[in-house]
Design an enzyme around this catalytic site. Structure first.
Site, PDB file in Angstrom:
ATOM      1  N   TYR A 113       0.853  -1.188   0.000  1.00 26.39           N
ATOM      2  CA  TYR A 113       0.000   0.000   0.000  1.00 26.39           C
ATOM      3  C   TYR A 113       0.886   1.233   0.000  1.00 26.39           C
ATOM      4  CZ  TYR A 113      -3.370   3.433   1.819  1.00 26.39           C
ATOM      5  OH  TYR A 113      -4.161   4.538   2.003  1.00 26.39           O
ATOM      6  N   TRP A 115       1.728   5.407  -2.119  1.00 24.48           N
ATOM      7  CA  TRP A 115       1.533   6.404  -3.177  1.00 24.48           C
ATOM      8  C   TRP A 115       2.857   6.722  -3.881  1.00 24.48           C
ATOM      9  CZ3 TRP A 115      -2.677  10.352  -3.569  1.00 24.48           C
ATOM     10  CH2 TRP A 115      -3.831   9.976  -2.872  1.00 24.48           C
TER      11      TRP A 115
END
Length: 757
Positions: A113, A115
């Site tokens: 997980y 960005w």
């Protein structure tokens, strides 16, 4: 000196042009079509700074000697040994095969997980999952740290999570038609700088200016006054954190008591209405949900509650609810209570009316809604069912075999032997980092693939250096953006870094699935394919003409088809039978038969205020402050924390914690003092910023500072101001199991060792 090259690129902060001379980035220009570009784009050049970069593959020394029998407790303490790419890839593939063979694919946690890049081809987590799906699967995650409890409850009571994923009323219709706007949480350009997958245009400020020019009544319900820009004319209700559901129910109760609720809408479009109305009347608990009750919990004056309750049904009213509200213990409740309040006020399905979630939380929420296929690297089907709610990673590692519940069903945590984390940093976004450190010692092997020496990478066994987006070609875009953006390679990779696609292609080859992983395509061929998939879908379904690939790649940006001026649930309001919702009743659920049957004590059959584990109404914690750890101004999460812009938001190298003058005086804290924040979970340093823009009893400390413990002891003093050494690591409820970061009480005091007169 050579001429400057102009390189089209994009990140989560928007589209821009990189100015490159002699292989170095010398400037950044924002996309001319963006009315409010983010200043973070000017920090992108710092990705090329080698200071924090992983320059070659590395392996923890004792793991290299002893493999899976090495001590996990030594992660973060031991030195790394440099190895060749072939050695690192062979070790990684060998571990994946060993764990699959000896323990099964469920023992591999690849629910990575993060960005790391707006690029869709080199999206590290997607590539990891694509590879693992080809070799039998993995344990993954559902939902996100940003928003989990909210979509879970909305899927149950609205039939989908559209209202919190950017498909509710668009901001243009709110700016045009709303007469009373109540902002629960925030509506701030600070967080609207960002959008997963990139953003063509930042438009929140334009719509806020139109609302202001029209003289719309705007009410901000938040413990922080600058959760709306100062140039917006608004009334501030400084609420106690975690009590928004009580305010919403008090408003609903006052409307019902005055007989102003929309009976027709409730009868035609809602189910379980009597259950909710009985709760508001106090028939179950003997407590009438009115303004006086609301004041006793929220701290908002009863007179202000009554005035707002009188206005809501009489004017076209819109409620916006930040994602942040559901990142708290019982976080399902404010989302459900807002839906109940909007239903009682009766403006759902009318232009500029109703309720929506996440406006300002990301830049694309409330923007025109993309309707074409979004560019994405396909992950393929997942062969095995194993998963966890995303924020339960420490529970997974600490409690193999234990049962957890999610959306009304029971599951078991697998026994995790291998963790593969690509492009993320849980030592930024997870809660109770001391507990995570204990959990992190449990797996036999941890592999981290990242450009930077994050705290997560420093606690790995195998470290694979990935390039950043400026060192490879890619394509940006997502369903909450009006554009697809080209991401041209600007500079050569730093050190021995390789692109995520190249790393996973090499691993897939070693695992025997090289051809199905690449499908015979290289980087540019994949970029061309996903662009053309979107282009063809736009043409066939929406008669929207996008440029051919060569033109797009040269010009750097292309518009996609969108829907503007959207009124959420307009068709449903007009004819509920012809446009039913996907709920138990096919209507909006205000009283749930499913939840009544489940009998959870932390997620009842109706929206309710349920006191959280820690809050300012707790008599046991009178001397403590409620900590709110919101998103930072100068960076995305922990990305670019060392950049000049991010550092300019700090003081003395530490994050600033905002506290009210009364709280500072009571603790002998002066503006600019070094302070220590602590509770039973951990302790950290910060620099005090004394300001009346924050409610008394509340401390505001941004997330994103790189985790920097003074040592590797069990409760080391964290030096940079990372609030997640303090936050609570529990699920929001048995139903939603979301992140509860904003339920957190802390003590705070001057740190005398650093405060020298």
């Amino acid at each position: 000196m050579s001429e400057i090259q102009r390189i089209p690129h994009a990140s989560h902060w928007g589209a821009y042009t990189l100015l490159v001379r002699d292989g170095k980035i010398v400037g950044t220009e924002a996309f001319a079509g963006d009315p409010a570009p983010s200043p973070i784009i000017h920090s992108v050049k710092d990705w090329a700074d080698p200071t924090h970069r992983i320059k070659q593959p590395m392996v923890r020394r004792s793991w290299l000697d002893n493999r899976e029998t090495s001590r996990g407790e030594d992660r973060g303490r031991e030195e790394f040994v440099p190895v060749s790419w072939d050695k690192a890839l062979d070790l990684t593939a060998s571990e994946i095969n060993r764990v699959r063979r000896d323990h099964g694919n469920a023992s591999i946690y690849a629910g990575s997980y993060g960005w790391t890049s707006a690029g869709r081809i080199h999206h590290a987590a997607s590539l990891l999952k694509r590879m693992m799906n080809l070799v039998g699967g993995y344990t993954g995650h559902v939902d996100t740290y940003s928003i989990a409890a909210g979509p879970v409850i909305l899927r149950h009571v609205l039939g989908s999570d559209d209202a919190c994923s950017g498909r509710a009323n668009t901001l243009d219709t709110i700016a045009e038609h709303t007469e009373t706007l109540v902002v629960f949480g925030a509506l701030a350009p600070r967080t609207a700088q960002i959008e997963s997958g990139g953003l063509g245009r930042h438009t929140l400020e334009l719509h806020l200016k139109k609302l202001t020019e029209r003289g719309v009544k705007i009410v901000l319900v938040s413990p922080l006054r600058d959760d709306l820009p100062e140039w917006v004319n608004f009334e501030w209700m400084p609420i106690r954190p975690n009590t928004d559901a009580a305010l919403m129910l008090a408003l609903a109760g006052e409307i019902v008591a005055a007989g102003k609720h929309d009976r027709d809408f409730l009868e035609r479009c809602c189910s379980g209405v009597d259950v909710l109305l009985d709760h508001l009347a106090g028939k179950g608990d003997g407590i009438v949900k009115n303004a006086a009750w609301g004041e006793s919990i929220t701290g908002v004056p009863a007179e202000a509650i009554r005035a707002l309750a009188k206005r809501l049904p009489d004017t076209r009213s819109m409620l916006t609810v930040s994602w942040s509200l559901q990142r708290a213990h019982h976080g399902e409740q404010p989302f459900w209570a807002a839906l109940a309040l909007a239903s009682i006020a009766g403006h759902i399905g009318l232009p500029g009316g109703g309720v929506g979630y996440g406006y300002g939380s990301l830049g694309g929420v409330g923007a025109p809604i993309g309707v074409a296929k979004s560019p994405a690297m396909p992950q393929g089907g997942k062969p095995n069912p194993d998963f966890i709610p995303v924020a339960r990673i420490a529970d997974l590692l600490l409690n193999p075999g234990d049962t957890f519940t999610y959306q009304g069903r029971s599951y078991k945590y697998p026994d995790t032997k291998l963790v593969y984390w690509a492009g993320g940093n849980p030592y930024h976004h997870h809660q109770d980092l001391n507990r995570l450190r204990r959990a992190w010692a449990k797996p036999e092997t941890i592999i981290v693939q990242d450009p930077m020496w994050t705290a997560t990478a420093r606690r790995a066994d195998i470290v694979l250096p990935a390039s950043t987006s400026i060192e490879r070609n890619d394509i940006a875009g997502a369903r909450r953006t009006t554009h697809i953006m080209a991401m041209h390679k600007a500079i050569a990779p730093v050190g021995e870094a390789r692109s995520d696609f190249d790393i996973f292609s090499a691993l897939a080859e070693r695992l025997g699935v090289g051809e199905p992983f690449t499908e015979g395509l290289d980087e540019m061929a994949w970029i061309r394919r996903v662009y053309n998939d979107t282009r063809e879908d736009a043409r066939l379904r929406h008669q929207h003409v996008m440029p051919d690939f060569e033109t797009f790649w040269r010009e750097g940006i292309a518009e996609v088809p969108v829907r503007e001026d959207v009124t959420y649930l307009a068709d449903f309001r007009e004819n509920p039978e012809a446009h039913p919702l996907g709920t138990e009743s096919r209507k909006i659920v205000l009283g749930s038969k499913t939840l009544a049957k489940l009998g959870y004590d932390d997620c009842l059959a109706h929206p309710a205020f349920i006191p959280p584990a820690e809050w300012l109404g707790d008599e046991r914690a009178k001397e403590m402050l409620h900590l709110v750890s919101h998103q930072p101004l100068g960076k995305l999460h922990s990305q670019l924390d060392s950049s000049e812009y991010s550092q300019s938001t700090k003081r003395n190298g530490r994050e600033q914690v905002r506290i009210h003058p009364d709280d500072a005086e009571a603790r002998d804290i002066r503006d600019g003092d070094a302070v220590r924040l602590w509770n039973a979970r951990g302790q950290c340093l910060a620099t005090a910023q004394v300001t009346d823009s924050v409610r008394s009893g509340v401390a505001i400390l941004p997330t994103g500072s790189w985790y920097a413990p003074a040592d590797e002891s069990d409760n080391a003093l964290e030096l940079s101001g990372n609030p997640n050494v303090l936050t609570l690591d529990v699920g929001t409820s048995k139903f939603g199991q979301g992140c509860a970061a904003h339920t957190c009480l802390v003590a705070i005091e001057p740190y005398r060792e650093l405060n020298v007169a």
